[in-house]
Design an enzyme around this catalytic site. Structure first.
Site, PDB file in Angstrom:
ATOM      1  N   GLU A 146      17.474 -18.019 -15.891  1.00 26.38           N
ATOM      2  CA  GLU A 146      16.487 -17.059 -16.395  1.00 26.38           C
ATOM      3  C   GLU A 146      16.996 -15.628 -16.434  1.00 26.38           C
ATOM      4  OE1 GLU A 146      12.866 -16.882 -14.129  1.00 26.38           O
ATOM      5  OE2 GLU A 146      13.919 -17.058 -12.226  1.00 26.38           O
ATOM      6  N   LYS A 202       5.901 -12.153 -16.247  1.00 28.47           N
ATOM      7  CA  LYS A 202       5.737 -12.279 -14.795  1.00 28.47           C
ATOM      8  C   LYS A 202       4.609 -13.246 -14.468  1.00 28.47           C
ATOM      9  CE  LYS A 202       6.561 -11.409 -10.518  1.00 28.47           C
ATOM     10  NZ  LYS A 202       7.677 -12.219  -9.996  1.00 28.47           N
ATOM     11  N   ARG A 219       4.640   0.737  -6.760  1.00 25.22           N
ATOM     12  CA  ARG A 219       4.683  -0.208  -5.643  1.00 25.22           C
ATOM     13  C   ARG A 219       3.745  -1.387  -5.877  1.00 25.22           C
ATOM     14  NH1 ARG A 219       6.155   2.895  -0.589  1.00 25.22           N
ATOM     15  NH2 ARG A 219       4.926   1.428   0.596  1.00 25.22           N
ATOM     16  N   ASN A 260      -1.312   1.659   5.908  1.00 22.93           N
ATOM     17  CA  ASN A 260      -0.325   0.820   5.238  1.00 22.93           C
ATOM     18  C   ASN A 260       0.212  -0.135   6.296  1.00 22.93           C
ATOM     19  OD1 ASN A 260       1.800  -0.193   3.759  1.00 22.93           O
ATOM     20  ND2 ASN A 260       3.020   1.689   3.798  1.00 22.93           N
ATOM     21  N   GLY A 261       0.086  -1.449   6.087  1.00 23.58           N
ATOM     22  CA  GLY A 261       0.571  -2.412   7.079  1.00 23.58           C
ATOM     23  C   GLY A 261      -0.491  -3.452   7.372  1.00 23.58           C
ATOM     24  N   HIS A 281      25.817 -40.529 -11.290  1.00 22.79           N
ATOM     25  CA  HIS A 281      25.038 -41.275 -12.274  1.00 22.79           C
ATOM     26  C   HIS A 281      24.918 -40.526 -13.589  1.00 22.79           C
ATOM     27  CE1 HIS A 281      24.084 -44.204  -9.194  1.00 22.79           C
ATOM     28  NE2 HIS A 281      23.922 -43.173  -8.388  1.00 22.79           N
ATOM     29  N   CYS A 286       0.843  -1.202   0.000  1.00 22.93           N
ATOM     30  CA  CYS A 286       0.000   0.000   0.000  1.00 22.93           C
ATOM     31  C   CYS A 286       0.878   1.251   0.000  1.00 22.93           C
ATOM     32  CB  CYS A 286      -0.868   0.048   1.247  1.00 22.93           C
ATOM     33  SG  CYS A 286      -1.901  -1.405   1.420  1.00 22.93           S
ATOM     34  N   LYS A 290      17.322 -19.628 -11.315  1.00 20.08           N
ATOM     35  CA  LYS A 290      17.597 -18.178 -11.257  1.00 20.08           C
ATOM     36  C   LYS A 290      18.731 -17.829 -12.216  1.00 20.08           C
ATOM     37  CE  LYS A 290      14.683 -17.024  -9.604  1.00 20.08           C
ATOM     38  NZ  LYS A 290      13.576 -17.552  -8.886  1.00 20.08           N
ATOM     39  N   TRP A 296      -2.888  -2.592  -1.774  1.00 17.20           N
ATOM     40  CA  TRP A 296      -2.453  -3.930  -2.200  1.00 17.20           C
ATOM     41  C   TRP A 296      -3.105  -4.847  -1.186  1.00 17.20           C
ATOM     42  CZ3 TRP A 296      -0.063  -6.899  -5.725  1.00 17.20           C
ATOM     43  CH2 TRP A 296       0.456  -8.118  -5.329  1.00 17.20           C
ATOM     44  N   GLU A 330      16.306 -24.364  -7.628  1.00 17.98           N
ATOM     45  CA  GLU A 330      15.916 -22.953  -7.655  1.00 17.98           C
ATOM     46  C   GLU A 330      17.112 -22.065  -8.014  1.00 17.98           C
ATOM     47  OE1 GLU A 330      13.318 -21.369  -7.829  1.00 17.98           O
ATOM     48  OE2 GLU A 330      13.695 -19.362  -7.065  1.00 17.98           O
TER      49      GLU A 330
HETATM   50  C1  F6R Z   1      10.898 -17.941 -11.747  1.00 19.71           C
HETATM   51  C2  F6R Z   1       9.512 -17.532 -11.802  1.00 19.71           C
HETATM   52  C3  F6R Z   1       8.533 -18.469 -12.432  1.00 19.71           C
HETATM   53  C4  F6R Z   1       7.228 -18.491 -11.630  1.00 19.71           C
HETATM   54  C5  F6R Z   1       6.172 -19.323 -12.358  1.00 19.71           C
HETATM   55  C6  F6R Z   1       4.891 -19.445 -11.566  1.00 19.71           C
HETATM   56  O1  F6R Z   1      11.691 -16.979 -11.123  1.00 19.71           O
HETATM   57  O2  F6R Z   1       9.156 -16.482 -11.377  1.00 19.71           O
HETATM   58  O3  F6R Z   1       9.056 -19.737 -12.556  1.00 19.71           O
HETATM   59  O4  F6R Z   1       7.495 -19.026 -10.370  1.00 19.71           O
HETATM   60  O5  F6R Z   1       5.888 -18.747 -13.601  1.00 19.71           O
HETATM   61  O6  F6R Z   1       4.318 -18.208 -11.338  1.00 19.71           O
HETATM   62  P1  F6R Z   1       3.223 -18.014 -10.215  1.00 19.71           P
HETATM   63  O7  F6R Z   1       3.875 -18.256  -8.898  1.00 19.71           O
HETATM   64  O8  F6R Z   1       2.730 -16.613 -10.375  1.00 19.71           O
HETATM   65  O9  F6R Z   1       2.155 -19.025 -10.475  1.00 19.71           O
END
Ligand code: F6R
Length: 610
Positions: free
Chosen positions: A490, A605, A27, A100-101, A506, A2, A487, A74, A483
């Site tokens: 990507e 995203k 934000r 906010n909070g 293996h 927020c 990272k 938010w 993970e």
């Molecule tokens: C990797 C990443 C993606 C998301 C995936 C699922 O850094 O951001 O692999 O984790 O696209 O997205 P959500 O969590 O929004 O379903």
């Protein structure tokens, strides 16, 4: 997250409020609103779901308003609707607030006020603040705002208007940022300097536990205990763009550094180490007996969310003795899964909009299984369709690569495992208390790990020109290897693979030579010695090892090319800390390689198509 802004001036403030909200848009928000006190005829309140720009149509209604507050919301408690948007008014129409909070004790306060006949109109935690202040005023409190604030638990940055005192703006801070801007014969209050920078660069930062009363003649600040405080003004030299990113060059780095606070928000009101319990309110509709007898538990998600699910498998198996399967949502939806009555599916999604995860949830429901969501975006499709679930409260994640969403997803699964472990009678009260205490300390350990950013950057320099990398981990840290590799792929466009360390023999061991960096998660747990043997095997083949090790573990350092130390935490919670250096390693490698970090090529995203 927020955003809030308030203005008191000798001119109409409507346009300044809306302009401030527009500068807070970065934000992330789902709804917005403003309130002004108009000469002679009280509050004008306007709110809308969606873009701030929609409020422009109401600007004429704000004419004559020389004091006002505004908010971008938010959602945390209650979906994004017009009613849940701020400002909130007290029943008697005397007080208007923006917040906010998170008010952690809102449920108790709401119940109490309802007993006194207060009628709540929204589902938010914030409305309780307006109603409580009005209640204190009706009870004759000399300073109803202070009396109410003393009863609030949680985090809050508040701006408050009182119709009966229309020349005063009150700002309250506890755990949420708040500053006062000093203009030419006018004053501003805001959660973030971006909101007011167009008008002034002279600001006062209010501290936690303080209340500021602002009039056209100036402002006075005092503590909640009513002791006066004097702050020296400071000058803001930043430009809006750098404020948006909190002074960081990229949203991703800002979001990595925000993880301690994101986790505290995720725990707020849920983690109760003193009572030795966890209380996740959103899963209350799942009857105790259902969880006690649960046959099949399937966790689903995509990408990083799927990795969080894999960590969840270990947590729920270990602490709640549940048999768990973790499935890619894109696979689950097209299989003929054995899922039906008596089973539960947990769908994990930051955005709550990922098409495959949503489809898997619908498929499970169609087959008669119960479903629940773990989502960040309140009111998102998955959250709504699941009906039952837990919000992670990570705040908006703007960088495409998921960071703070991941740690809050894992932390949520840890809380779930503790709660269900107790419920199923397989986790003792003592162990649950100890774990809850350790969990509560994790934000501090993450902050410590974040503090090593410069060291990690130096390591990234040494490897930034590589084309391939291997990531190894075992047990609950195997998903962290996956993970870390994701990272790096990507955002730095370096091919990387995550493997369970023992699987190296293996196949992947054939790849190891002096050009292959191997990132090994080697923190202390019962298989740390076996990981050390894996490190020897890599070294014997001239591979370069970057180890993530527990502080003080010199044996690992002796055998690795580089070591990144992390604080000692219970092994079952170690993924929450171990992932931090891997996020930073990928971030710095990408920055050194000149990649577009916040918007990597070809990625979105939120993947709302198959
Ligand atoms: C990797 C990443 C993606 C998301 C995936 C699922 O850094 O951001 O692999 O984790 O696209 O997205 P959500 O969590 O929004 O379903």
């Amino acid at each position: 997250m927020c955003g809030i802004i308030g203005v008191i001036a000798r001119r109409d403030v409507g346009a300044t409020l809306l302009e401030g909200l527009k500068n807070l848009e970065y934000r992330g928000y789902d709804s917005a609103g403003f309130a002004v006190i108009r000469d002679g005829d009280g509050f004008v309140v306007r709110k809308e779901v969606g873009r701030v720009g929609q409020l422009d149509q109401y600007l004429p209604d704000a004419a004559g308003g020389k004091i006002g507050i505004a908010h971008t919301r938010w959602a945390t408690h209650g979906p994004p609707t017009q009613i849940n948007a701020h400002p909130h008014l007290s029943n008697d129409g005397r007080f208007a607030i923006v917040h906010n909070g998170i008010i952690e004790n809102y449920a108790v306060l709401r119940e109490l006020l309802e007993k006194y006949g207060v009628r709540f109109v929204s589902q938010t935690d914030s409305e309780v603040v307006a109603q409580l202040i009005a209640h204190e005023a009706r009870n004759g409190a000399a300073d109803p705002i202070r009396e109410a604030v003393l009863r609030l638990e949680g985090t809050f940055g508040l701006l408050i208007l009182d119709r009966e005192n229309p020349n005063r703006l009150v700002a309250v801070r506890q755990g949420s940022p708040l500053l006062i801007g000093i203009g030419e014969g006018e004053y501003y209050a805001a959660s973030d300097a971006a909101a007011i920078l167009a008008h002034t660069r002279q600001v006062i930062y209010i501290d936690d536990g303080e209340i500021a009363e602002i009039t056209l003649d100036g402002f006075q600040t005092h503590t909640f205990a009513n002791e006066p405080v004097v702050h020296a003004p400071s000058r803001i030299d930043w430009e809006i763009e750098s404020i948006e990113k909190g002074g960081y060059p990229h949203f991703m780095l800002k979001e990595i550094m925000e993880q301690p606070q994101a986790l505290r928000n995720c725990f707020a009101g849920r983690l109760r180490p003193v009572e030795g319990t966890v209380r996740l309110g959103g899963i209350a509709p799942l009857e105790d007996d259902f969880i006690r007898r649960l046959g099949r538990l399937v966790i689903t998600g995509c990408g990083t969310a799927w990795h969080a699910g894999l960590v969840g498998e270990y947590l729920l198996e270990e602490l709640a003795r549940l048999s768990v399967e973790v499935e890619y949502a894109s696979e689950l939806r097209y299989r003929n899964p054995i899922l039906g009555y008596g089973d539960l599916l947990i769908a994990i999604s930051q955005s709550g909009e990922t098409a495959d995860t949503l489809a898997a949830l619908r498929e499970a429901r169609l087959r008669g299984a119960r479903v629940m969501g773990i989502c960040n975006v309140v009111g998102s499709t998955i959250a709504r369709e699941a009906g039952i679930g837990v919000y992670t409260h990570a705040g908006p994640e703007i960088g495409v690569a998921s960071t703070k969403a991941f740690v809050t997803q894992v932390a949520t699964l840890a809380m779930l495992a503790i709660q269900w472990g107790r419920l199923r009678g397989v986790l003792s009260h003592v162990d649950a208390t100890r774990l809850a205490e350790s969990l509560e300390q994790i934000p501090n350990h993450i902050a410590h790990a974040c503090g090593q950013s410069d060291t990690i950057r130096a390591i990234a320099e040494a490897y930034a020109d590589t084309s391939n990398a291997l990531y190894l981990g075992r047990g609950i840290n195997f998903p962290i290897a996956l993970e870390g590799a994701l990272k790096l792929k990507e955002i730095a466009y370096i091919h990387a693979e995550g493997y369970p360390a023992a699987e190296m023999k293996h196949g992947p061991i054939a790849l190891i030579d002096e050009r292959m960096p191997v990132v090994v998660i080697a923190t202390e747990d019962k298989i740390r010695d076996k990981i050390l043997s894996n490190i020897h095997e890599i070294r014997a083949r001239k591979g370069r090892v970057v180890a993530v090790a527990t502080e003080g573990d010199t044996a690992i350092a002796e055998n690795a090319s580089h070591v990144i130390y992390v604080p000692r935490v219970p092994p079952i919670l170690s993924p929450l800390v171990n992932v931090i250096p891997l996020q930073l390693l990928a971030y710095h490698a990408a920055a050194i390689r000149g990649c577009e970090i916040d918007k990597p090529r070809n990625l979105a995203k939120s993947v709302t198509v198959e």
